[in-house]
Design a protein around this motif. Structure first.
Motif, PDB file in Angstrom:
ATOM      1  N   GLN A  12       0.761  -1.137   0.187  1.00  0.00           N
ATOM      2  CA  GLN A  12      -0.781  -0.049   0.330  1.00  0.00           C
ATOM      3  C   GLN A  12       0.633   1.565   0.188  1.00  0.00           C
ATOM      4  O   GLN A  12       2.132   0.953   0.244  1.00  0.00           O
ATOM      5  N   SER A  13       0.230   2.214  -0.604  1.00  0.00           N
ATOM      6  CA  SER A  13       0.991   3.629  -0.340  1.00  0.00           C
ATOM      7  C   SER A  13       2.209   4.066   0.600  1.00  0.00           C
ATOM      8  O   SER A  13       2.733   4.126   0.652  1.00  0.00           O
ATOM      9  N   SER A  14       1.774   3.731   2.235  1.00  0.00           N
ATOM     10  CA  SER A  14       1.889   4.934   3.211  1.00  0.00           C
ATOM     11  C   SER A  14       2.910   3.475   3.222  1.00  0.00           C
ATOM     12  O   SER A  14       4.339   4.007   3.468  1.00  0.00           O
ATOM     13  N   GLU A  15       2.505   2.922   3.441  1.00  0.00           N
ATOM     14  CA  GLU A  15       3.320   1.249   3.856  1.00  0.00           C
ATOM     15  C   GLU A  15       4.896   1.475   2.701  1.00  0.00           C
ATOM     16  O   GLU A  15       6.511   1.293   3.469  1.00  0.00           O
ATOM     17  N   ARG A  16       4.855   1.594   1.402  1.00  0.00           N
ATOM     18  CA  ARG A  16       5.005   1.471  -0.026  1.00  0.00           C
ATOM     19  C   ARG A  16       6.189   2.531   1.115  1.00  0.00           C
ATOM     20  O   ARG A  16       7.388   2.855   0.756  1.00  0.00           O
ATOM     21  N   PHE A  17       6.042   3.776   0.991  1.00  0.00           N
ATOM     22  CA  PHE A  17       6.962   5.441   1.312  1.00  0.00           C
ATOM     23  C   PHE A  17       7.663   5.149   2.115  1.00  0.00           C
ATOM     24  O   PHE A  17       8.964   5.066   2.511  1.00  0.00           O
ATOM     25  N   ASP A  18       7.235   4.691   3.821  1.00  0.00           N
ATOM     26  CA  ASP A  18       7.937   4.400   5.288  1.00  0.00           C
ATOM     27  C   ASP A  18       9.168   3.464   4.586  1.00  0.00           C
ATOM     28  O   ASP A  18      10.113   3.325   4.939  1.00  0.00           O
ATOM     29  N   LYS A  23      14.659   2.492   3.376  1.00  0.00           N
ATOM     30  CA  LYS A  23      15.665   1.249   2.600  1.00  0.00           C
ATOM     31  C   LYS A  23      17.264   2.332   1.998  1.00  0.00           C
ATOM     32  O   LYS A  23      18.460   2.524   1.990  1.00  0.00           O
ATOM     33  N   ALA A  24      16.618   3.330   1.580  1.00  0.00           N
ATOM     34  CA  ALA A  24      16.806   5.089   0.894  1.00  0.00           C
ATOM     35  C   ALA A  24      17.750   5.332   2.651  1.00  0.00           C
ATOM     36  O   ALA A  24      19.523   5.358   1.950  1.00  0.00           O
ATOM     37  N   ASP A  54      36.545   9.451  -3.328  1.00  0.00           N
ATOM     38  CA  ASP A  54      38.322   8.420  -3.523  1.00  0.00           C
ATOM     39  C   ASP A  54      37.436   7.192  -3.343  1.00  0.00           C
ATOM     40  O   ASP A  54      37.241   6.606  -2.439  1.00  0.00           O
ATOM     41  N   GLY A  55      37.933   5.686  -4.577  1.00  0.00           N
ATOM     42  CA  GLY A  55      38.179   4.489  -4.089  1.00  0.00           C
ATOM     43  C   GLY A  55      37.050   3.841  -3.224  1.00  0.00           C
ATOM     44  O   GLY A  55      36.611   2.932  -2.572  1.00  0.00           O
ATOM     45  N   VAL A  56      35.888   4.412  -4.084  1.00  0.00           N
ATOM     46  CA  VAL A  56      34.674   4.197  -3.557  1.00  0.00           C
ATOM     47  C   VAL A  56      33.581   2.623  -4.716  1.00  0.00           C
ATOM     48  O   VAL A  56      33.900   3.141  -5.811  1.00  0.00           O
ATOM     49  N   ARG A  57      33.329   1.475  -3.366  1.00  0.00           N
ATOM     50  CA  ARG A  57      33.312   0.733  -4.850  1.00  0.00           C
ATOM     51  C   ARG A  57      31.532   0.944  -4.986  1.00  0.00           C
ATOM     52  O   ARG A  57      31.225   1.125  -4.287  1.00  0.00           O
ATOM     53  N   PRO A  58      31.214   0.824  -6.012  1.00  0.00           N
ATOM     54  CA  PRO A  58      29.583   0.652  -5.881  1.00  0.00           C
ATOM     55  C   PRO A  58      28.273  -0.445  -5.418  1.00  0.00           C
ATOM     56  O   PRO A  58      29.504  -1.286  -5.427  1.00  0.00           O
ATOM     57  N   LEU A  59      28.291   0.228  -4.633  1.00  0.00           N
ATOM     58  CA  LEU A  59      27.172  -0.802  -4.487  1.00  0.00           C
ATOM     59  C   LEU A  59      25.852  -1.331  -5.272  1.00  0.00           C
ATOM     60  O   LEU A  59      25.702  -0.161  -6.214  1.00  0.00           O
ATOM     61  N   PRO A  60      25.413  -2.258  -5.294  1.00  0.00           N
ATOM     62  CA  PRO A  60      24.011  -3.132  -6.668  1.00  0.00           C
ATOM     63  C   PRO A  60      23.139  -2.671  -5.515  1.00  0.00           C
ATOM     64  O   PRO A  60      22.866  -2.149  -4.832  1.00  0.00           O
ATOM     65  N   ALA A  61      22.064  -2.207  -7.085  1.00  0.00           N
ATOM     66  CA  ALA A  61      20.861  -1.572  -6.595  1.00  0.00           C
ATOM     67  C   ALA A  61      20.255  -2.619  -6.124  1.00  0.00           C
ATOM     68  O   ALA A  61      19.768  -3.694  -6.286  1.00  0.00           O
ATOM     69  N   THR A  62      19.608  -2.141  -4.852  1.00  0.00           N
ATOM     70  CA  THR A  62      18.206  -3.433  -4.005  1.00  0.00           C
ATOM     71  C   THR A  62      16.809  -2.997  -4.388  1.00  0.00           C
ATOM     72  O   THR A  62      16.640  -2.171  -4.521  1.00  0.00           O
ATOM     73  N   ARG A  63      16.208  -3.160  -4.374  1.00  0.00           N
ATOM     74  CA  ARG A  63      14.804  -3.783  -4.362  1.00  0.00           C
ATOM     75  C   ARG A  63      13.977  -3.559  -2.869  1.00  0.00           C
ATOM     76  O   ARG A  63      14.243  -4.446  -1.478  1.00  0.00           O
ATOM     77  N   ALA A  64      13.029  -2.314  -2.762  1.00  0.00           N
ATOM     78  CA  ALA A  64      12.825  -2.304  -1.216  1.00  0.00           C
ATOM     79  C   ALA A  64      11.743  -3.211  -1.264  1.00  0.00           C
ATOM     80  O   ALA A  64      10.977  -3.768  -1.849  1.00  0.00           O
ATOM     81  N   SER A  65      11.933  -4.729   0.208  1.00  0.00           N
ATOM     82  CA  SER A  65      10.419  -5.120   0.457  1.00  0.00           C
ATOM     83  C   SER A  65      10.140  -5.247   1.307  1.00  0.00           C
ATOM     84  O   SER A  65      10.160  -3.929   2.164  1.00  0.00           O
TER      85      SER A  65
END
Length: 65
Positions: A12-18, A23-24, A54-65
């Protein structure tokens, strides 16, 4: 500038935003341990997290659950 995308689930919209904000925030906190700057841009259903440093390794994209 590298970017990590966090997407919302199909709840639901409110849960999805929370969930998206949680996650962000977690991902941005992880990036701040490695990076000089982090910018979170919220859009409908997702958040883009831009970071630099400097020297930051990229993190994989994630999906909020």
């Amino acid at each position: 500038m590298p970017v990590v995308t966090v997407r919302a689930s199909s709840k639901q919209s409110s849960e999805r935003f929370d969930t998206l904000v949680r996650k962000a925030t977690e991902k941005a906190s992880d990036l701040l341990e490695q990076s000089d700057r982090v910018l979170v841009v919220y859009e409908k259903g997702c958040a883009s997290i831009y970071y630099e440093g400097d020297g930051v390794r990229p993190l994989p994209a994630t999906r909020a659950s």
